[in-house]
Design a protein around this motif. Structure first.
Motif, PDB file in Angstrom:
ATOM      1  N   VAL A   1       0.865  -1.189   0.000  1.00 49.79           N
ATOM      2  CA  VAL A   1       0.000   0.000   0.000  1.00 49.79           C
ATOM      3  C   VAL A   1       0.899   1.237   0.000  1.00 49.79           C
ATOM      4  CG1 VAL A   1      -1.698   1.343   1.300  1.00 49.79           C
ATOM      5  CG2 VAL A   1      -1.916  -1.137   1.174  1.00 49.79           C
ATOM      6  N   LEU A   2       0.717   2.050  -1.020  1.00 49.05           N
ATOM      7  CA  LEU A   2       1.536   3.254  -1.193  1.00 49.05           C
ATOM      8  C   LEU A   2       1.491   4.129   0.065  1.00 49.05           C
ATOM      9  CD1 LEU A   2       2.915   5.081  -3.558  1.00 49.05           C
ATOM     10  CD2 LEU A   2       0.709   6.261  -3.506  1.00 49.05           C
TER      11      LEU A   2
ATOM     12  N   PRO B   1       2.465   7.804   0.774  1.00 48.05           N
ATOM     13  CA  PRO B   1       2.974   9.090   0.287  1.00 48.05           C
ATOM     14  C   PRO B   1       3.775   9.845   1.344  1.00 48.05           C
ATOM     15  CG  PRO B   1       0.638   8.850  -0.258  1.00 48.05           C
ATOM     16  CD  PRO B   1       0.988   7.736   0.686  1.00 48.05           C
ATOM     17  N   GLN B   2       3.390   9.725   2.628  1.00 48.12           N
ATOM     18  CA  GLN B   2       4.152  10.395   3.696  1.00 48.12           C
ATOM     19  C   GLN B   2       5.546   9.826   3.791  1.00 48.12           C
ATOM     20  OE1 GLN B   2       2.291  11.718   7.649  1.00 48.12           O
ATOM     21  NE2 GLN B   2       1.186   9.868   7.141  1.00 48.12           N
TER      22      GLN B   2
ATOM     23  N   LYS C   1       1.935   4.142  13.193  1.00 52.53           N
ATOM     24  CA  LYS C   1       1.517   4.781  14.448  1.00 52.53           C
ATOM     25  C   LYS C   1       1.828   3.851  15.608  1.00 52.53           C
ATOM     26  CE  LYS C   1      -2.541   6.579  12.132  1.00 52.53           C
ATOM     27  NZ  LYS C   1      -3.786   6.016  11.691  1.00 52.53           N
TER      28      LYS C   1
ATOM     29  N   LYS D   1     -11.558  -3.460  15.351  1.00 48.21           N
ATOM     30  CA  LYS D   1     -12.732  -2.590  15.199  1.00 48.21           C
ATOM     31  C   LYS D   1     -12.399  -1.127  14.993  1.00 48.21           C
ATOM     32  CE  LYS D   1     -16.327  -5.223  17.494  1.00 48.21           C
ATOM     33  NZ  LYS D   1     -17.060  -5.426  18.745  1.00 48.21           N
ATOM     34  N   LEU D   2     -11.298  -0.645  15.580  1.00 43.91           N
ATOM     35  CA  LEU D   2     -11.068   0.795  15.544  1.00 43.91           C
ATOM     36  C   LEU D   2      -9.613   1.225  15.301  1.00 43.91           C
ATOM     37  CD1 LEU D   2     -12.085   3.740  15.978  1.00 43.91           C
ATOM     38  CD2 LEU D   2     -11.772   3.401  18.421  1.00 43.91           C
ATOM     39  N   LEU D   3      -8.689   0.622  16.042  1.00 40.66           N
ATOM     40  CA  LEU D   3      -7.329   1.173  16.034  1.00 40.66           C
ATOM     41  C   LEU D   3      -6.624   1.018  14.690  1.00 40.66           C
ATOM     42  CD1 LEU D   3      -6.126   0.100  19.603  1.00 40.66           C
ATOM     43  CD2 LEU D   3      -7.289   2.201  18.884  1.00 40.66           C
ATOM     44  N   ALA D   4      -6.978  -0.039  13.941  1.00 37.57           N
ATOM     45  CA  ALA D   4      -6.397  -0.222  12.609  1.00 37.57           C
ATOM     46  C   ALA D   4      -7.523  -0.408  11.600  1.00 37.57           C
ATOM     47  CB  ALA D   4      -5.486  -1.440  12.596  1.00 37.57           C
ATOM     48  N   ASN D   5      -7.258  -0.050  10.366  1.00 34.15           N
ATOM     49  CA  ASN D   5      -8.216  -0.317   9.289  1.00 34.15           C
ATOM     50  C   ASN D   5      -7.700  -1.511   8.486  1.00 34.15           C
ATOM     51  OD1 ASN D   5      -9.614  -0.446   6.868  1.00 34.15           O
ATOM     52  ND2 ASN D   5      -9.845   1.765   6.702  1.00 34.15           N
TER      53      ASN D   5
ATOM     54  N   VAL E   1      -8.328  -2.879   5.853  1.00 35.88           N
ATOM     55  CA  VAL E   1      -8.213  -2.786   4.390  1.00 35.88           C
ATOM     56  C   VAL E   1      -6.800  -2.363   3.982  1.00 35.88           C
ATOM     57  CG1 VAL E   1      -9.105  -1.662   2.297  1.00 35.88           C
ATOM     58  CG2 VAL E   1     -10.657  -2.200   4.178  1.00 35.88           C
ATOM     59  N   ILE E   2      -6.204  -1.451   4.764  1.00 40.95           N
ATOM     60  CA  ILE E   2      -4.897  -0.923   4.352  1.00 40.95           C
ATOM     61  C   ILE E   2      -3.812  -1.074   5.423  1.00 40.95           C
ATOM     62  CG2 ILE E   2      -5.582   0.769   2.591  1.00 40.95           C
ATOM     63  CD1 ILE E   2      -5.689   2.885   4.814  1.00 40.95           C
TER      64      ILE E   2
END
Lengths: 85, 227
Positions: A15-16, A18-19, A42, A65-69, A71-72
């Protein structure tokens, strides 16, 4: 018992980021020519009360559920017992 | 027809959305604070742009757990039109009502400009007033608009005709130049461009108005009195 939990969230491989790319360019400008890749993630520090097993289950659920997504992002975490002095 | 504009702490396109519906479209509209738990009586739900919860953690990640979101999920399941614009799109992605996720723009700049879009699907409840393949001008204003999904998801989006709007040129790194997608059922649309900011020629474009007119047209067809 209290536990200190350190959650690391990183972008999935492929997953690209950019930062990360922008920081890598800056490091090259500073003269650190050997930097081949920078990925930015993070770190979250949590203090949780419970048993080690219940803390582990809770942290996993929090990440999903919250701290990570999912999908990416990927996550890892470390649980350490708080030693009172 | 009655529209709801959901307002999260940090929403900042809610007034534009309200204006578009009330003054330009001429339909009934109310604000609904994120703490509310019911959307009863509303026929369409709009999630506006902005920076809900300061974009803390990830764009849309905290708003997704606002009390009103349960009612939004129920409205989506009931087939009501749900439109998420910009941050509203990000909230729908985080809520899992739409597939994929947003990354930072590929060039790290906040992009705020008119963009050319192509209407890829002209037969959805959000686009039936457009011609399929039509070029339209709608502004974008985002820092995290770089749409991502894995290859399998992209194939499904394409196979099910869920890609509704694409950018005519790559502006933010989005996969397949995706600007807006629907869910499989076609009643939940998320898009980064702001149709509510393109509802009058005075604003530079009125191309966004047809999107809202499509929703009304669809609703009238569904609720026509048949004898």
């Amino acid at each position: 018992m209290n536990y200190d939990v350190k959650v690391h969230v990183t972008l999935k491989e492929g997953v690209l980021d950019p930062q990360g790319s922008a920081v890598k360019t800056s490091l090259h400008h500073l003269g650190f020519a050997g930097v081949e890749d920078v990925r930015i993630g993070k770190v979250m520090n949590l203090r949780i009360e419970g048993t080690k097993d219940s803390v582990d289950g809770q942290v996993k659920e929090m990440c999903d559920k919250l701290l990570a997504n999912p999908v990416i992002e990927d996550y890892t975490y470390e649980i350490e017992e708080v030693v009172s002095t | 027809m009655k529209f709801a504009v959901i307002v999260f702490p940090g929403s900042n396109c809610d007034i534009d959305m309200f204006h578009a519906i009330k003054d330009e479209l001429g339909e009934d509209v109310s604000y609904v604070w994120h703490d509310e738990t019911s959307l009863e009586g509303f026929d369409a739900i709009l999630l506006p742009g902005g920076f809900s919860y300061g974009d803390y953690l990830r764009s849309g990640a905290i708003a997704r757990f606002s009390p009103i979101m349960k009612a939004v999920e129920e409205a989506a399941a009931a087939g009501k039109p749900i439109l998420g614009v910009c941050n509203g799109f990000q909230v729908l992605l985080e809520a899992g009502l739409l597939p994929g996720a947003m990354r930072r723009n590929s060039k790290l700049t906040f992009i705020c400009k008119q963009t050319e879009l192509e209407v890829k699907q002209g037969d959805t409840m959000f686009t039936q007033s457009y011609e399929e393949g039509e070029s339209i001008t709608i502004p974008v204003a985002h820092g995290d608009g770089n749409y991502y999904c894995d290859e399998e998801t992209l194939k499904n989006l394409q196979a099910n005709n869920q890609i509704v709007f694409t950018y005519k040129e790559d502006i933010n790194g989005s996969i397949a130049n995706i600007a807006g997608i629907t869910n499989k059922k076609g009643n939940v649309l998320g898009m980064m461009p702001h149709p509510e900011r393109a509802v009058d020629e005075l604003l530079g474009s009125a191309d966004g108005l047809k999107l809202f007119q499509s929703i009304v047209k669809h609703w009238r067809e569904q609720h026509a009195i048949t004898s």
